[in-house]
Design an enzyme around this catalytic site. Structure first.
Site, PDB file in Angstrom:
ATOM      1  N   HIS A  40     -16.366 -37.237   9.952  1.00  0.00           N
ATOM      2  CA  HIS A  40     -16.007 -37.546   8.559  1.00  0.00           C
ATOM      3  C   HIS A  40     -17.090 -37.054   7.610  1.00  0.00           C
ATOM      4  O   HIS A  40     -16.799 -36.390   6.598  1.00  0.00           O
ATOM      5  CB  HIS A  40     -15.812 -39.063   8.438  1.00  0.00           C
ATOM      6  CG  HIS A  40     -15.449 -39.537   7.069  1.00  0.00           C
ATOM      7  ND1 HIS A  40     -14.196 -39.998   6.741  1.00  0.00           N
ATOM      8  CD2 HIS A  40     -16.183 -39.653   5.921  1.00  0.00           C
ATOM      9  CE1 HIS A  40     -14.167 -40.361   5.466  1.00  0.00           C
ATOM     10  NE2 HIS A  40     -15.369 -40.167   4.951  1.00  0.00           N
ATOM     11  N   GLU A  41     -18.352 -37.372   7.918  1.00  0.00           N
ATOM     12  CA  GLU A  41     -19.443 -36.959   7.025  1.00  0.00           C
ATOM     13  C   GLU A  41     -19.605 -35.439   7.026  1.00  0.00           C
ATOM     14  O   GLU A  41     -19.947 -34.849   5.997  1.00  0.00           O
ATOM     15  CB  GLU A  41     -20.748 -37.645   7.428  1.00  0.00           C
ATOM     16  CG  GLU A  41     -20.680 -39.164   7.481  1.00  0.00           C
ATOM     17  CD  GLU A  41     -20.049 -39.786   6.241  1.00  0.00           C
ATOM     18  OE1 GLU A  41     -20.323 -39.330   5.123  1.00  0.00           O
ATOM     19  OE2 GLU A  41     -19.264 -40.746   6.403  1.00  0.00           O
TER      20      GLU A  41
END
Length: 875
Positions: free
Chosen positions: A306-307
């Site tokens: 996600h990051e």
């Protein structure tokens, strides 16, 4: 939190006036006081010479302000969180020297001393608007700039920022280690909320990734020294490299920055933060000092991906204002799961998404506080309560539906064009959709209106008739508005308009599948694609099809809609659920059952019986974790009072039986036993928990390690079986930060009024308590068998939350409001918690809309509990 706000109108006015050319920031982290010296030199232009604007800064003291060589009186120009600048020139340089405050709440520059070895660590957290707690700046996402950092710190520390770490320059050799300065290179253009400063004697691991443009991208992983033995760096780097490989190819854009560091930091509020080239992640959740359940490992992999996705979507191209927060979070949420199933061993990521995050999205979308994915964000107070599962999970679900509609290839081509066109700048929803329209040939204006700009969720239900026995004559899909929205008119709305939510009956592209028994299990026999819209859509492809053992109308979970089974499916479910072989299909059915419970279509005890009858065959760790959490919630809030003790006793007995039958040492066994210990209620059950904790009895293959010991001890403390002396003994053997935090939680669980009053002081009133300690205390506070013990605190809650909201930082205040809302008092006949809530809402009126929103969301759980208990009592 007066004085700290910024409105969208103010941000737009300032963005129209100035352009920021660069920051030169010096931070002196050698200070061991409550503050640290911070100097910011900012160059910017002004389109209207002679105009005025303001800088953002939250600091106890400003020592110097100089604008274009002219000294300004700090006492005259600095007030609340702003430094007023007037008489601007076409080109300007402002210098601000301040004493900024170290944080213990996870906002700004958080400082922590490890009790294990006395080492000090720091990390920054700047989203939404907390870079201003570290240095003076123009704090809004569309005033991007370049940053040059100079960090002074002890010479033996590791210093991490957005750019590669330079060799330090020695400043002194006084004391044990001396001090040094790290002069970082200038960053690419980025927003202030993506700034990172991570400092301390962190342990470091290194690796590298070869980008598609041939560059060697250095990779780093960091954690404090006392936790270094627990960091599985090989797996973290493997996930990271697989993520980069997928994203670079999917986007057609190489990783845009010079390096990629990931620091696992203590006392962290969020799961992680996408700082440019220097991601911070929560150590508490993702560095495992004891055996984790597989769901925790899966969640860490997803968070890492996600990051990474944010490096392109959010960092390289950033929203202009927070109303397009979904452009960051929904996209990263969707892409992280797509990356996982496409290029890692986490091929079941979409099952995990449905079982955990998407179900929360459905639930939040049925609250009176629901909002469109593209929400109206009037000011910072709005955005600070908008990081919810509508923004994350509903947004990702809607993107998944969009991809199913326009095709993944067209979608990713549109994303590529968007990233190239707006690289290093800011963009809006319209900008993004324009690029996807161009590559797909679809007009997305109506799609955007009903999916992104309107709130709410609908229900899909199959309507079937038989041509002859075993063969469909006709299958149609009914689409209904969820019943919950009709009850919002009972909410007090003095000084405010009534809450009206009317979800559109939206278009859905879905897959409909028939599952039949074969080879000992229930597997997919056939599937058809269908586009549905409006209240009723016939699916002609199904006429004449053999009726399956189970009909699933949102197979593969393409749509964002609540799912119902047909009459035959509901009747057969207890027998067939056990045999469904596909984990995603099981997760769909589990989700349908949960929605049906909350909508009053099945009873609490039916739901519990179904879980306990089929969970032993569940293979997804995240699904098991989700089901067991919902089982506990149902036992606590949804079962009718007259059946609660008996039902809980029975559930605990079945859970320990499941644990004993599970494979020794398995993930299932660990989860079943933890759930048993949490709901154990009779003397025999509690005695067994105590014996396992003490090593007198055992569950074959189950290792009672440090964190599990704390969990079991807290379970026993909450039921009065253990007390303060046992907590002290356990803490003596785990004299760490984590141990102290878990001990604080265990003390808050002691079921006496004196203990609860002490915990209230710590969690609510003491503003010196660190954020992680506060969370542990508040989470354990309501763990009581008798809700009457919480009665005085339910009353006190409504007396203090306005003061808490006004006096504490955003994170600390939200913790109090959300974790201590007295929903447990719904089972206390001595007070009417719904009436108390409504009286408070009426007194509040239109004041503090963000606080009102949190309480309104919690109120709905009281309504749901009352309705569920009534249904369960009449069953």
């Amino acid at each position: 939190m007066p004085g700290y706000n910024l409105t969208r109108a103010e941000a737009e006015e300032r963005a129209g006036l100035i352009r920021v050319h660069g920051y030169d920031v010096t931070l002196d982290l050698t200070s061991t006081e409550e503050t640290f010296p911070s100097t910011a030199v900012i160059r910017f232009s002004c389109s209207q010479p002679g105009a005025q604007t303001f800088l953002d800064l939250i600091a106890p003291r400003v020592r110097r302000v100089e604008l274009n060589g002219v000294a300004l009186d700090p006492t005259a120009v600095f007030q609340d969180s702003r430094i007023q600048l007037s008489g601007l020139q076409a080109e300007n340089t402002v210098v601000v020297e301040a004493d900024a405050a170290y944080s213990h709440t996870g906002e700004g520059l958080h400082r922590f001393t490890d009790p294990v070895d006395g080492q000090t660590y720091m990390y920054s957290q700047c989203e939404v608007a907390d870079a201003r707690r570290i240095f003076a700046n123009f704090e809004q996402p569309d005033l991007k700039s370049r940053f040059t950092f100079h960090i002074e710190a002890p010479a033996d520390w590791t210093i991490i920022s957005n750019q590669p770490t330079p060799h330090p320059v020695a400043l002194s050799d006084e004391g044990a280690t001396g001090t040094a300065r790290w002069d970082f290179g200038q960053t690419p253009i980025m927003s202030t909320y993506l700034v990172a400063v991570i400092a301390g004697p962190y342990q470091r691991w290194i690796d590298q990734y070869i980008s598609t443009d041939g560059r060697v991208v250095p990779l780093g992983a960091f954690v404090r020294q006392s936790m270094a033995q627990y960091l599985d760096d090989a797996e973290i780097f493997d996930i990271t490299k697989r993520g980069f490989e997928f994203f670079e190819n999917a986007f057609g854009v190489p990783y845009p920055y010079d390096k990629y560091d990931q620091a696992f930091v203590p006392q962290y509020n969020a799961g992680a933060m996408e700082n440019v080239g220097a991601v911070t992640l929560t150590e508490e959740r993702y560095v495992f000092r004891s055996k984790p359940v597989q769901a925790q490992v899966d969640a860490r992999a997803n968070t890492i991906l996600h990051e990474q996705a944010h490096m392109w979507f959010g960092d390289l191209v950033t929203m202009k204002w927070w109303n397009d927060l979904w452009l960051n979070e929904s996209f990263a949420e969707f892409m992280s799961h797509l990356a996982a199933v496409s290029n890692t061993r986490w091929t079941g990521a979409w099952t995990d998404f449905l079982a955990s995050r998407k179900l929360v999205g459905y639930q939040q979308d049925q609250l009176p506080t629901t909002h469109p994915i593209v929400a109206e964000i009037r000011d910072l107070a709005d955005v600070e309560v908008n990081f919810d599962m509508i923004t994350y999970a509903k947004g990702a679900s809607v993107l998944k539906q969009l991809v199913a509609w326009v095709g993944q290839e067209n979608f990713l081509k549109g994303v590529h064009n968007y990233l190239v066109k707006y690289a290093w700048g800011n963009a809006t929803l319209h900008d993004f959709l324009t690029e996807v329209e161009a590559t797909s040939g679809r007009d997305l204006s109506e799609w955007s209106k009903v999916w992104l700009e309107e709130p709410g969720v609908t229900v899909l239900r199959p309507i079937t008739t038989e041509l002859r026995e075993g063969v469909y004559a006709q299958v149609s899909i009914a689409q209904e508005v969820a019943p919950v929205y009709s009850r919002f008119d009972t909410i007090p709305h003095r000084d405010l308009p009534e809450i009206v939510v009317e979800p559109t009956l939206r278009p859905h592209h879905i897959s409909i599948a028939g599952y039949s028994f074969a080879d000992g299990g229930l597997t997919k026999a056939w599937e058809v694609a269908a586009d549905i819209d409006g209240a009723l859509t016939e699916v002609p492809q199904l006429a004449g099809k053999v009726i399956p053992d189970l009909l699933i109308i949102n197979d593969s979970d393409l749509a964002y809609a609540k799912l119902r089974l047909d009459d035959a499916g509901r009747e057969a479910l207890p027998k067939v659920l056990f045999h469904i072989q596909d984990p995603l299909t099981r997760a769909l059915v589990w989700g349908s059952l949960w929605d049906s419970l909350r909508d009053g279509e099945i009873t609490a005890r039916t739901y519990i019986d179904t879980i306990l009858g089929a969970i032993s065959r569940e293979t997804s760790s995240t699904t098991i974790q989700s089901l067991l959490a919902r089982l506990r919630q149902t036992l606590m809030l949804y079962v009718a009072e007259e059946f609660r003790t008996e039902t809980q006793d029975d559930a605990a007995a079945k859970l320990i039986a499941l644990a004993m039958r599970a494979d020794p040492g398995s993930d299932q066994q660990l989860q079943f036993f933890k759930a048993f210990a949490a709901v154990a209620c009779n003397p025999t059950q509690l005695s067994f928990v105590a014996e396992v904790l003490d090593g007198v009895s055992e569950v074959p293959g189950l290792v009672i390690d440090t964190d599990l010991r704390w969990e079991l001890l807290t379970d026993l403390v909450a039921t009065g079986q253990r007390g303060e002396s046992d907590i002290e003994t356990e803490l003596a053997s785990d004299d760490t930060m984590a141990g102290a935090e878990k001990a604080a939680g265990a003390r808050a669980a002691i079921p006496t009024l004196d203990a609860k009053r002490r915990a209230w002081q710590v969690g609510v009133l003491d503003d010196s308590v660190p954020n992680a300690t506060q969370r542990n205390v508040l989470a354990a506070f309501t763990r009581v068998a008798d809700p009457a013990m919480l009665r005085e605190f339910a009353i006190e809650y409504f007396a203090v939350i306005e003061q808490v909201w006004n006096s504490r930082t955003r994170e600390m205040a939200q913790n109090v409001v959300q974790l201590l809302f007295p929903v447990r008092s719904v089972n206390d006949p001595g007070i009417d918690i719904l009436q108390m809530t409504d009286q408070w809402l009426d007194r509040l009126g239109a004041r503090m809309p963000a606080l009102r929103r949190l309480v309104l969301a919690a109120r709905e759980e009281v309504i749901c509990a009352k309705l569920a208990q009534k249904a369960d009592a009449s069953a």
